[in-house]
Structures are given as structure tokens and as C-alpha cells.
Design a protein around this motif. Sequence first.
Motif, PDB file in Angstrom:
ATOM      1  N   VAL A   1       0.909  -1.285  -0.012  1.00  0.00           N
ATOM      2  CA  VAL A   1       0.025   0.004   0.055  1.00  0.00           C
ATOM      3  C   VAL A   1       0.760   1.352   0.020  1.00  0.00           C
ATOM      4  O   VAL A   1       2.020   1.319   0.754  1.00  0.00           O
ATOM      5  CB  VAL A   1      -0.832  -0.192   1.240  1.00  0.00           C
ATOM      6  CG1 VAL A   1      -1.812   1.212   1.219  1.00  0.00           C
ATOM      7  CG2 VAL A   1      -1.860  -1.387   1.367  1.00  0.00           C
ATOM      8  N   ASN A   2       0.266   2.435  -0.732  1.00  0.00           N
ATOM      9  CA  ASN A   2       1.248   3.602  -0.561  1.00  0.00           C
ATOM     10  C   ASN A   2       0.153   4.607   0.314  1.00  0.00           C
ATOM     11  O   ASN A   2      -0.619   4.104   0.471  1.00  0.00           O
ATOM     12  CB  ASN A   2       1.704   4.023  -2.175  1.00  0.00           C
ATOM     13  CG  ASN A   2       0.290   4.778  -2.801  1.00  0.00           C
ATOM     14  OD1 ASN A   2      -0.712   4.879  -2.262  1.00  0.00           O
ATOM     15  ND2 ASN A   2       0.761   5.365  -3.895  1.00  0.00           N
ATOM     16  N   PRO A   3       0.884   5.707   0.507  1.00  0.00           N
ATOM     17  CA  PRO A   3       0.289   6.605   1.321  1.00  0.00           C
ATOM     18  C   PRO A   3      -1.048   7.337   0.635  1.00  0.00           C
ATOM     19  O   PRO A   3      -1.869   7.666   1.287  1.00  0.00           O
ATOM     20  CB  PRO A   3       1.239   7.713   1.614  1.00  0.00           C
ATOM     21  CG  PRO A   3       2.675   6.945   1.427  1.00  0.00           C
ATOM     22  CD  PRO A   3       2.400   6.130   0.497  1.00  0.00           C
ATOM     23  N   SER A   4      -1.139   6.899  -0.596  1.00  0.00           N
ATOM     24  CA  SER A   4      -2.246   7.687  -1.474  1.00  0.00           C
ATOM     25  C   SER A   4      -3.510   6.637  -1.493  1.00  0.00           C
ATOM     26  O   SER A   4      -4.579   6.577  -2.111  1.00  0.00           O
ATOM     27  CB  SER A   4      -2.024   7.841  -2.842  1.00  0.00           C
ATOM     28  OG  SER A   4      -0.957   9.170  -2.753  1.00  0.00           O
ATOM     29  N   ARG A   5      -2.969   5.304  -0.585  1.00  0.00           N
ATOM     30  CA  ARG A   5      -3.976   4.349  -0.677  1.00  0.00           C
ATOM     31  C   ARG A   5      -4.183   3.401  -1.826  1.00  0.00           C
ATOM     32  O   ARG A   5      -5.377   2.928  -2.022  1.00  0.00           O
ATOM     33  CB  ARG A   5      -5.418   4.694  -0.084  1.00  0.00           C
ATOM     34  CG  ARG A   5      -5.627   5.414   1.369  1.00  0.00           C
ATOM     35  CD  ARG A   5      -6.975   5.479   1.850  1.00  0.00           C
ATOM     36  NE  ARG A   5      -6.814   5.796   3.200  1.00  0.00           N
ATOM     37  CZ  ARG A   5      -7.539   6.327   4.085  1.00  0.00           C
ATOM     38  NH1 ARG A   5      -8.826   6.224   3.465  1.00  0.00           N
ATOM     39  NH2 ARG A   5      -7.494   6.600   5.165  1.00  0.00           N
ATOM     40  N   LEU A   6      -3.229   3.635  -2.633  1.00  0.00           N
ATOM     41  CA  LEU A   6      -3.148   2.637  -3.833  1.00  0.00           C
ATOM     42  C   LEU A   6      -2.681   1.378  -3.531  1.00  0.00           C
ATOM     43  O   LEU A   6      -1.755   1.439  -2.641  1.00  0.00           O
ATOM     44  CB  LEU A   6      -2.367   3.328  -4.947  1.00  0.00           C
ATOM     45  CG  LEU A   6      -2.936   4.578  -5.696  1.00  0.00           C
ATOM     46  CD1 LEU A   6      -1.828   5.054  -6.978  1.00  0.00           C
ATOM     47  CD2 LEU A   6      -4.283   4.272  -6.316  1.00  0.00           C
ATOM     48  N   ALA A   7      -3.059   0.259  -3.887  1.00  0.00           N
ATOM     49  CA  ALA A   7      -2.444  -0.894  -3.265  1.00  0.00           C
ATOM     50  C   ALA A   7      -2.394  -1.859  -4.497  1.00  0.00           C
ATOM     51  O   ALA A   7      -2.918  -1.898  -5.494  1.00  0.00           O
ATOM     52  CB  ALA A   7      -3.464  -1.497  -2.399  1.00  0.00           C
ATOM     53  N   GLY A   8      -1.348  -2.885  -4.129  1.00  0.00           N
ATOM     54  CA  GLY A   8      -1.149  -4.078  -5.065  1.00  0.00           C
ATOM     55  C   GLY A   8      -0.943  -5.189  -4.363  1.00  0.00           C
ATOM     56  O   GLY A   8      -0.636  -5.338  -3.293  1.00  0.00           O
ATOM     57  N   THR A   9      -0.839  -6.442  -5.333  1.00  0.00           N
ATOM     58  CA  THR A   9      -0.725  -7.639  -4.444  1.00  0.00           C
ATOM     59  C   THR A   9       0.583  -8.538  -5.304  1.00  0.00           C
ATOM     60  O   THR A   9       0.928  -8.125  -6.736  1.00  0.00           O
ATOM     61  CB  THR A   9      -1.636  -8.484  -4.292  1.00  0.00           C
ATOM     62  OG1 THR A   9      -2.091  -8.910  -5.531  1.00  0.00           O
ATOM     63  CG2 THR A   9      -2.894  -8.059  -3.432  1.00  0.00           C
ATOM     64  N   ILE A  10       1.175  -9.344  -4.599  1.00  0.00           N
ATOM     65  CA  ILE A  10       2.286 -10.126  -5.468  1.00  0.00           C
ATOM     66  C   ILE A  10       2.415 -11.121  -4.737  1.00  0.00           C
ATOM     67  O   ILE A  10       2.458 -11.309  -3.407  1.00  0.00           O
ATOM     68  CB  ILE A  10       3.676  -9.390  -5.753  1.00  0.00           C
ATOM     69  CG1 ILE A  10       4.621  -9.954  -6.658  1.00  0.00           C
ATOM     70  CG2 ILE A  10       4.532  -9.160  -4.287  1.00  0.00           C
ATOM     71  CD1 ILE A  10       5.749  -9.280  -7.227  1.00  0.00           C
ATOM     72  N   THR A  11       2.867 -12.362  -5.238  1.00  0.00           N
ATOM     73  CA  THR A  11       3.268 -13.572  -4.744  1.00  0.00           C
ATOM     74  C   THR A  11       4.771 -13.918  -4.967  1.00  0.00           C
ATOM     75  O   THR A  11       5.482 -13.344  -5.716  1.00  0.00           O
ATOM     76  CB  THR A  11       2.233 -14.862  -4.975  1.00  0.00           C
ATOM     77  OG1 THR A  11       2.461 -15.082  -6.565  1.00  0.00           O
ATOM     78  CG2 THR A  11       0.930 -14.648  -4.677  1.00  0.00           C
ATOM     79  N   VAL A  12       5.424 -14.822  -4.315  1.00  0.00           N
ATOM     80  CA  VAL A  12       6.697 -15.203  -4.433  1.00  0.00           C
ATOM     81  C   VAL A  12       6.947 -15.696  -5.841  1.00  0.00           C
ATOM     82  O   VAL A  12       8.096 -15.282  -6.523  1.00  0.00           O
ATOM     83  CB  VAL A  12       7.260 -16.215  -3.452  1.00  0.00           C
ATOM     84  CG1 VAL A  12       8.460 -16.718  -3.903  1.00  0.00           C
ATOM     85  CG2 VAL A  12       7.261 -15.730  -2.147  1.00  0.00           C
ATOM     86  N   GLY A  13       6.149 -16.621  -6.769  1.00  0.00           N
ATOM     87  CA  GLY A  13       6.302 -17.067  -7.743  1.00  0.00           C
ATOM     88  C   GLY A  13       5.439 -16.145  -8.866  1.00  0.00           C
ATOM     89  O   GLY A  13       5.594 -16.629 -10.019  1.00  0.00           O
ATOM     90  N   GLY A  14       4.532 -15.126  -8.591  1.00  0.00           N
ATOM     91  CA  GLY A  14       3.833 -14.683  -9.221  1.00  0.00           C
ATOM     92  C   GLY A  14       4.087 -13.279  -9.775  1.00  0.00           C
ATOM     93  O   GLY A  14       5.171 -12.937  -9.536  1.00  0.00           O
ATOM     94  N   THR A  15       3.236 -12.548 -10.253  1.00  0.00           N
ATOM     95  CA  THR A  15       3.508 -11.187 -10.652  1.00  0.00           C
ATOM     96  C   THR A  15       2.548 -10.058 -10.275  1.00  0.00           C
ATOM     97  O   THR A  15       1.747 -10.496  -9.369  1.00  0.00           O
ATOM     98  CB  THR A  15       3.186 -11.244 -12.075  1.00  0.00           C
ATOM     99  OG1 THR A  15       1.793 -11.355 -12.592  1.00  0.00           O
ATOM    100  CG2 THR A  15       4.144 -12.093 -13.115  1.00  0.00           C
TER     101      THR A  15
END
Length: 127
Positions: free
Chosen positions: A82-96
Amino acid sequence: MSDLPTVRVPCVKSTAMNLGASLAIALILPLVGLCLPGWTLPGAHAAEPLEQFPVVITCEYKGLHQAFYFARSDSKGVATYVNPSRLAGTITVGGTAKALGEPVGGSCLGKTLEELRASGQARDLGR
């Protein structure tokens, strides 16, 4: 009255010395344990996600360079950033990397952790 036990009142100086010694031992003992090989703090396994995932990932998004901070890792191995502007993303060890919320993303989308590290976009703790 001879059946009553004798009660001794400890010397105040002796009690203060014992209390001081006990306090010193209580404060020093955990520090000694840190120096012993193979010894870890209780709950040290909580640091494991930060061994796999970077603490921060920097991405260019809408013409701005933004820092996305490690927020959590679930039981399935999905890390959320998460960033301070509340944008977010996900990632896994083997994924993108994937964006949460807005479908259009920045320079991190679709990259693996290896690619983010190689491009200098991922910052690891203690590396």
C-alpha cells in the motif's frame, strides 16, 4: 505458645541487594540469550514474510514515482503493498504484481519479484 513458628524479618539491606541482583539478572538474561547460536526470540517467525518479500517497492504511476510499502502477507503467500495515497497491489513469490482497485497500473504491473529486484524497484530489509 511454643507451638507457633518463629517468624524472621529479613534484613532490609539484604532484601534490597537480592532485589537488585534479581533485577539485574532479569534485565541481562534476555540479552545473553541473543548471543547464543541457534537461539531466536519467541515470535521470531513473524519476520519470515520480510525474508521473502521486499519492504518497499517503487513504481512509476501516472507520471509519479511512488513507494508501495509491505502491509501484510496472508496464509496463501499473497503479499499486499500500500502507498500513502491508498493505492494498493499484491504479489506472490512465484507470481507477478497486480493492482488492487484501479485496473490501469504503473511500471510494476506484471513484474515478478526477481524482475523488481533486478530493476532496483524492490528494496529488501537488510540487503
